[in-house]
Design an enzyme around this catalytic site. Structure first.
Site, PDB file in Angstrom:
ATOM      1  N   ASP A  13       0.807  -1.223   0.000  1.00 38.50           N
ATOM      2  CA  ASP A  13       0.000   0.000   0.000  1.00 38.50           C
ATOM      3  C   ASP A  13       0.844   1.278   0.000  1.00 38.50           C
ATOM      4  O   ASP A  13       0.434   2.306   0.537  1.00 38.50           O
ATOM      5  CB  ASP A  13      -0.961   0.028   1.213  1.00 38.50           C
ATOM      6  CG  ASP A  13      -1.870  -1.174   1.228  1.00 38.50           C
ATOM      7  OD1 ASP A  13      -2.257  -1.632   0.140  1.00 38.50           O
ATOM      8  OD2 ASP A  13      -2.193  -1.654   2.325  1.00 38.50           O
ATOM      9  N   LYS A  16       1.859   2.129  -5.061  1.00 39.43           N
ATOM     10  CA  LYS A  16       2.438   1.556  -6.289  1.00 39.43           C
ATOM     11  C   LYS A  16       1.546   1.836  -7.496  1.00 39.43           C
ATOM     12  O   LYS A  16       2.023   2.158  -8.586  1.00 39.43           O
ATOM     13  CB  LYS A  16       2.615   0.030  -6.130  1.00 39.43           C
ATOM     14  CG  LYS A  16       3.568  -0.367  -5.018  1.00 39.43           C
ATOM     15  CD  LYS A  16       3.655  -1.874  -4.862  1.00 39.43           C
ATOM     16  CE  LYS A  16       2.390  -2.511  -4.327  1.00 39.43           C
ATOM     17  NZ  LYS A  16       2.040  -2.153  -2.939  1.00 39.43           N
ATOM     18  N   GLY A  17       0.214   1.709  -7.281  1.00 39.06           N
ATOM     19  CA  GLY A  17      -0.738   1.913  -8.373  1.00 39.06           C
ATOM     20  C   GLY A  17      -0.559   3.277  -9.011  1.00 39.06           C
ATOM     21  O   GLY A  17      -0.536   3.411 -10.239  1.00 39.06           O
ATOM     22  N   GLY A  40      -4.538  -4.219  -3.742  1.00 40.99           N
ATOM     23  CA  GLY A  40      -5.507  -3.171  -4.044  1.00 40.99           C
ATOM     24  C   GLY A  40      -4.724  -1.942  -4.432  1.00 40.99           C
ATOM     25  O   GLY A  40      -4.053  -1.334  -3.604  1.00 40.99           O
ATOM     26  N   HIS A  41      -4.725  -1.614  -5.718  1.00 40.60           N
ATOM     27  CA  HIS A  41      -3.923  -0.504  -6.233  1.00 40.60           C
ATOM     28  C   HIS A  41      -4.843   0.626  -6.680  1.00 40.60           C
ATOM     29  O   HIS A  41      -5.687   0.440  -7.555  1.00 40.60           O
ATOM     30  CB  HIS A  41      -3.038  -0.990  -7.390  1.00 40.60           C
ATOM     31  CG  HIS A  41      -2.064  -2.049  -6.983  1.00 40.60           C
ATOM     32  ND1 HIS A  41      -1.246  -2.699  -7.870  1.00 40.60           N
ATOM     33  CD2 HIS A  41      -1.769  -2.560  -5.766  1.00 40.60           C
ATOM     34  CE1 HIS A  41      -0.492  -3.568  -7.210  1.00 40.60           C
ATOM     35  NE2 HIS A  41      -0.798  -3.506  -5.936  1.00 40.60           N
ATOM     36  N   GLN A 223       1.945  -6.053  -3.114  1.00 40.38           N
ATOM     37  CA  GLN A 223       2.437  -6.177  -1.734  1.00 40.38           C
ATOM     38  C   GLN A 223       3.752  -5.408  -1.551  1.00 40.38           C
ATOM     39  O   GLN A 223       3.980  -4.440  -2.255  1.00 40.38           O
ATOM     40  CB  GLN A 223       2.578  -7.659  -1.327  1.00 40.38           C
ATOM     41  CG  GLN A 223       1.243  -8.383  -1.168  1.00 40.38           C
ATOM     42  CD  GLN A 223       0.652  -8.908  -2.456  1.00 40.38           C
ATOM     43  OE1 GLN A 223       1.335  -9.553  -3.249  1.00 40.38           O
ATOM     44  NE2 GLN A 223      -0.624  -8.650  -2.691  1.00 40.38           N
ATOM     45  N   THR A 298      -7.422  -0.832   0.802  1.00 40.65           N
ATOM     46  CA  THR A 298      -8.106  -0.745  -0.490  1.00 40.65           C
ATOM     47  C   THR A 298      -8.886  -2.032  -0.779  1.00 40.65           C
ATOM     48  O   THR A 298      -9.916  -2.012  -1.428  1.00 40.65           O
ATOM     49  CB  THR A 298      -7.055  -0.527  -1.604  1.00 40.65           C
ATOM     50  OG1 THR A 298      -6.219   0.567  -1.204  1.00 40.65           O
ATOM     51  CG2 THR A 298      -7.684  -0.196  -2.940  1.00 40.65           C
ATOM     52  N   ARG A 304      -5.418   0.827   8.583  1.00 43.36           N
ATOM     53  CA  ARG A 304      -4.009   0.429   8.538  1.00 43.36           C
ATOM     54  C   ARG A 304      -3.305   0.910   9.801  1.00 43.36           C
ATOM     55  O   ARG A 304      -3.590   2.008  10.274  1.00 43.36           O
ATOM     56  CB  ARG A 304      -3.331   1.034   7.301  1.00 43.36           C
ATOM     57  CG  ARG A 304      -3.863   0.470   5.998  1.00 43.36           C
ATOM     58  CD  ARG A 304      -3.260   1.188   4.792  1.00 43.36           C
ATOM     59  NE  ARG A 304      -3.835   0.694   3.544  1.00 43.36           N
ATOM     60  CZ  ARG A 304      -4.004   1.453   2.461  1.00 43.36           C
ATOM     61  NH1 ARG A 304      -3.652   2.717   2.462  1.00 43.36           N
ATOM     62  NH2 ARG A 304      -4.524   0.930   1.373  1.00 43.36           N
ATOM     63  N   LYS A 330       3.159  10.350  -0.374  1.00 45.08           N
ATOM     64  CA  LYS A 330       2.406  10.811   0.802  1.00 45.08           C
ATOM     65  C   LYS A 330       3.182  11.754   1.725  1.00 45.08           C
ATOM     66  O   LYS A 330       2.931  11.786   2.932  1.00 45.08           O
ATOM     67  CB  LYS A 330       1.862   9.611   1.565  1.00 45.08           C
ATOM     68  CG  LYS A 330       0.902   8.783   0.708  1.00 45.08           C
ATOM     69  CD  LYS A 330       0.039   7.881   1.506  1.00 45.08           C
ATOM     70  CE  LYS A 330      -1.402   8.254   1.392  1.00 45.08           C
ATOM     71  NZ  LYS A 330      -2.362   7.300   1.889  1.00 45.08           N
TER      72      LYS A 330
HETATM   73  P1  GDP Z   1      -0.738   0.351  -3.551  1.00 38.22           P
HETATM   74  O1  GDP Z   1      -1.373  -0.920  -3.065  1.00 38.22           O
HETATM   75  O2  GDP Z   1       0.715   0.389  -3.286  1.00 38.22           O
HETATM   76  O3  GDP Z   1      -1.062   0.666  -4.985  1.00 38.22           O
HETATM   77  O4  GDP Z   1      -1.378   1.518  -2.661  1.00 38.22           O
HETATM   78  P2  GDP Z   1      -2.919   1.707  -2.260  1.00 38.22           P
HETATM   79  O5  GDP Z   1      -3.665   2.180  -3.440  1.00 38.22           O
HETATM   80  O6  GDP Z   1      -3.431   0.501  -1.556  1.00 38.22           O
HETATM   81  O7  GDP Z   1      -2.797   2.819  -1.140  1.00 38.22           O
HETATM   82  C1  GDP Z   1      -2.185   4.049  -1.384  1.00 38.22           C
HETATM   83  C2  GDP Z   1      -3.196   5.162  -1.112  1.00 38.22           C
HETATM   84  O8  GDP Z   1      -2.517   6.395  -1.057  1.00 38.22           O
HETATM   85  C3  GDP Z   1      -4.233   5.315  -2.202  1.00 38.22           C
HETATM   86  O9  GDP Z   1      -5.429   5.753  -1.621  1.00 38.22           O
HETATM   87  C4  GDP Z   1      -3.639   6.407  -3.101  1.00 38.22           C
HETATM   88  O10 GDP Z   1      -4.634   7.132  -3.824  1.00 38.22           O
HETATM   89  C5  GDP Z   1      -2.984   7.285  -2.080  1.00 38.22           C
HETATM   90  N1  GDP Z   1      -1.793   8.019  -2.511  1.00 38.22           N
HETATM   91  C6  GDP Z   1      -0.791   7.617  -3.335  1.00 38.22           C
HETATM   92  N2  GDP Z   1       0.182   8.549  -3.381  1.00 38.22           N
HETATM   93  C7  GDP Z   1      -0.213   9.557  -2.588  1.00 38.22           C
HETATM   94  C8  GDP Z   1       0.393  10.800  -2.175  1.00 38.22           C
HETATM   95  O11 GDP Z   1       1.501  11.156  -2.576  1.00 38.22           O
HETATM   96  N3  GDP Z   1      -0.331  11.564  -1.312  1.00 38.22           N
HETATM   97  C9  GDP Z   1      -1.562  11.203  -0.821  1.00 38.22           C
HETATM   98  N4  GDP Z   1      -2.177  11.999   0.027  1.00 38.22           N
HETATM   99  N5  GDP Z   1      -2.136  10.044  -1.185  1.00 38.22           N
HETATM  100  C10 GDP Z   1      -1.466   9.223  -2.025  1.00 38.22           C
HETATM  101  P1  IMO Z   2      -0.953  -4.166  -2.207  1.00 37.85           P
HETATM  102  O1  IMO Z   2      -0.510  -4.720  -3.529  1.00 37.85           O
HETATM  103  C1  IMO Z   2      -0.990  -4.604   2.134  1.00 37.85           C
HETATM  104  C2  IMO Z   2      -1.151  -8.679   3.720  1.00 37.85           C
HETATM  105  C3  IMO Z   2      -2.413  -9.052   4.490  1.00 37.85           C
HETATM  106  C4  IMO Z   2      -1.823 -10.007   5.507  1.00 37.85           C
HETATM  107  C5  IMO Z   2      -0.763 -10.753   4.701  1.00 37.85           C
HETATM  108  C6  IMO Z   2      -1.208 -12.101   4.148  1.00 37.85           C
HETATM  109  O2  IMO Z   2      -2.224  -3.422  -2.238  1.00 37.85           O
HETATM  110  O3  IMO Z   2       0.171  -3.416  -1.573  1.00 37.85           O
HETATM  111  P2  IMO Z   2      -2.786 -12.760   2.106  1.00 37.85           P
HETATM  112  O4  IMO Z   2      -4.247 -12.515   1.889  1.00 37.85           O
HETATM  113  O5  IMO Z   2      -1.903 -12.220   1.053  1.00 37.85           O
HETATM  114  O6  IMO Z   2      -2.489 -14.212   2.427  1.00 37.85           O
HETATM  115  O7  IMO Z   2      -2.463 -11.953   3.474  1.00 37.85           O
HETATM  116  O8  IMO Z   2      -0.426  -9.893   3.622  1.00 37.85           O
HETATM  117  N1  IMO Z   2      -1.369  -8.156   2.353  1.00 37.85           N
HETATM  118  C7  IMO Z   2      -1.270  -6.869   2.020  1.00 37.85           C
HETATM  119  N2  IMO Z   2      -1.052  -5.778   2.787  1.00 37.85           N
HETATM  120  N3  IMO Z   2      -1.117  -4.469   0.796  1.00 37.85           N
HETATM  121  C8  IMO Z   2      -1.300  -5.548   0.019  1.00 37.85           C
HETATM  122  O9  IMO Z   2      -1.266  -5.492  -1.322  1.00 37.85           O
HETATM  123  C9  IMO Z   2      -1.441  -6.818   0.621  1.00 37.85           C
HETATM  124  N4  IMO Z   2      -1.654  -8.077   0.174  1.00 37.85           N
HETATM  125  C10 IMO Z   2      -1.601  -8.886   1.230  1.00 37.85           C
HETATM  126  O10 IMO Z   2      -3.000  -7.932   5.090  1.00 37.85           O
HETATM  127  O11 IMO Z   2      -1.161  -9.295   6.517  1.00 37.85           O
HETATM  128 MG    MG Z   3      -2.901  -1.549  -1.784  1.00 37.04          MG
END
Ligand code: GDP
Ligand code: IMO
Ligand code: MG
Length: 425
Positions: A13, A16-17, A40-41, A223, A298, A304, A330
């Site tokens: 999280d 990356k997305g 969840g990206h 991840q 996500t 978190r 962020k």
């Molecule tokens: P990922 O799993 O690595 O793709 O990340 P997620 O989408 O799960 O979580 C990142 C969250 O931070 C999302 O809600 C993004 O829209 C948000 N985000 C990403 N970059 C920034 C940033 O530079 N600033 C802020 N405020 N939000 C960000």
């Molecule tokens: P993105 O790509 C954050 C965590 C789960 C749990 C552990 C094992 O959005 O960064 P699983 O269902 O994979 O067997 O769960 O890994 N986990 C993540 N945490 N971001 C993710 O993906 C995750 N994918 C799995 O919360 O601790």
């Molecule tokens: Mg995510």
């Protein structure tokens, strides 16, 4: 053209997305190579927010080939729902290619994920309950069902029958749960197979040829390094390899094809699920970061856990991924906090620890050693360069770099595409 691999440098999280989406503008191909819809990206384009779980974030650009590699696990129901959701918003998923060798998540995997977590009681992992671990277990046990099996009716019927018998015995006799019905799963998944068959291919060949012919290929990690099955905080990890090496196995290519490895990190640290977290803040500052940064999962919506930036973790990520640069997201979330802390090392039993411990029980005994910095104020969400940031924010970045021996190449100041800038020095 360079092939770039993008990985999560913390516990997932990291944003990356968003970075993949930005880099996709000039990419020909975006490849997912591990994990499944546990990811969840989030991609924010203008007023539109897309939450992608399995489909590579490059899908939002027309003409970018999006690949789901052999190392992923695919829930056909989720994938088709994601494709339909995109279509209904005017995004065509037609450029998608799925490797024939990717393993299929089936209903018994979801049941076993849930029951396994319950059985672990207080020692549960906090999985996303999407059937990821049980699907990879079948792969390792060599009874998994792959996409190539799913789309062949006869093979699928045979393998599903065998597996349903095994899984139902485990579900019913070991866990006391309710097994799945072979006939109804067969009918449901035959229908999915029909829809997915046109997308199934040998993706290893596609990726190899794209790189060899000079196309720009991006590898999209899911991840993060600390969730890696081998080098992460085992057992509180996922069941695949989010580190850069995972792209080779999971996309069916060799390491010499990847030229750059960009690690995505947040300007602080978060984690969902269980396991030790040395810089976790169980106080008002942690709560503030969660609310300002909207730190809610996500995929699962879980709050978190939040804490200070941990340079020990980033040094670990630099090492295990061979990072050539960091994209730091962020930074905007930290604005308004009077004093910022960066963990530079741990203290364990009176000793200074600079490298992230291999043993989780050791990690549990580690106390963070902090360096304290002045915070910064004001709205930085419109910043377009390092010079636009307050001096204290610039100093924060410089301090991170001095700790991790890796340059910060991009800085994120908001969720939108236009809220990240390249660091020019
Ligand atoms: P990922 O799993 O690595 O793709 O990340 P997620 O989408 O799960 O979580 C990142 C969250 O931070 C999302 O809600 C993004 O829209 C948000 N985000 C990403 N970059 C920034 C940033 O530079 N600033 C802020 N405020 N939000 C960000
Ligand atoms: P993105 O790509 C954050 C965590 C789960 C749990 C552990 C094992 O959005 O960064 P699983 O269902 O994979 O067997 O769960 O890994 N986990 C993540 N945490 N971001 C993710 O993906 C995750 N994918 C799995 O919360 O601790
Ligand atoms: Mg995510």
């Amino acid at each position: 053209m360079k092939t770039i691999a993008l990985v999560g440098a913390q516990w997932g999280d990291e944003g990356k997305g968003k970075i993949i989406d930005i880099l996709s503008e000039t990419a020909d191909m975006v490849v997912r190579a591990q994990g499944g819809n546990n990811a969840g990206h989030t991609v924010v384009v203008g007023d539109e927010t897309y939450k992608l779980h399995l489909i590579p974030s490059g899908i939002l650009y027309k003409g970018t080939v999006c690949v789901i590699g052999n190392g992923t696990v695919v829930d056909p129901k989720v994938l088709l729902a994601e494709m339909d959701a995109l279509k209904s918003r005017g995004v065509s998923p037609e450029s998608l290619k799925i490797d024939a060798r990717a393993h299929v998540i089936l209903p018994y995997h979801l049941v076993i994920d849930e029951l396994g977590e319950d059985a672990r009681g207080k020692a549960d992992i906090g999985t996303t309950k999407k059937g990821i671990g049980p699907c990879y277990m079948d792969k390792a046990e060599r009874i998994g069902i792959r996409l190539v099996d799913l789309i062949d009716r006869k093979t699928f019927a045979e393998k599903l029958k065998r597996n349903t018998a095994i899984k139902n015995r485990i579900i019913e006799k070991i866990y006391g749960g309710k097994g799945v019905n072979y006939e109804s799963v067969l009918a449901e998944y035959n229908a999915y197979a029909e829809r997915l068959a046109p997308f199934v291919t040998d993706a290893s060949v596609l990726v190899y040829e794209a790189v060899k012919s000079g196309k720009k290929v991006l590898f999209e990690g899911a991840q993060g390094a600390l969730l890696d099955l081998d080098v992460g905080t085992y057992p509180y990890v996922t069941s695949s390899h989010p580190v850069a090496g995972g792209f080779c196995v999971g996309a069916g290519i060799g390491p010499t094809l990847i030229k750059e490895v960009l690690g995505v990190a947040k300007a602080y640290t978060t984690r969902v699920g269980k396991g030790p977290f040395p810089t976790e803040l169980n106080d008002a500052t942690g709560q503030r970061i969660r609310e300002v940064g909207q730190e809610y999962g996500t995929t699962t919506g879980r709050p978190r856990r939040c804490g200070w930036l941990d340079a020990v973790i980033l040094r670990f990520a630099v090492r295990v991924n061979g990072l050539t640069g960091i994209a730091l997201n962020k930074l905007d979330t930290l604005s308004g906090i009077e004093k910022l802390k960066i963990c530079t090392a741990y203290k364990k039993d009176g000793e200074l620890v600079r490298d992230f411990p291999a043993d989780i029980s050791e990690l549990e005994r580690c106390e963070p050693v902090y360096t304290e910095l002045d915070g910064f104020n004001g709205d930085i969400s419109g910043a377009k360069s390092l010079a636009d940031l307050p001096p204290a924010a610039q100093n924060y970045i410089k301090t991170i770099e001095s700790q991790i021996d890796c340059p910060v190449l991009m800085i994120g100041v908001g969720p939108r595409r236009d809220q990240s800038f390249k660091v020019v020095r």
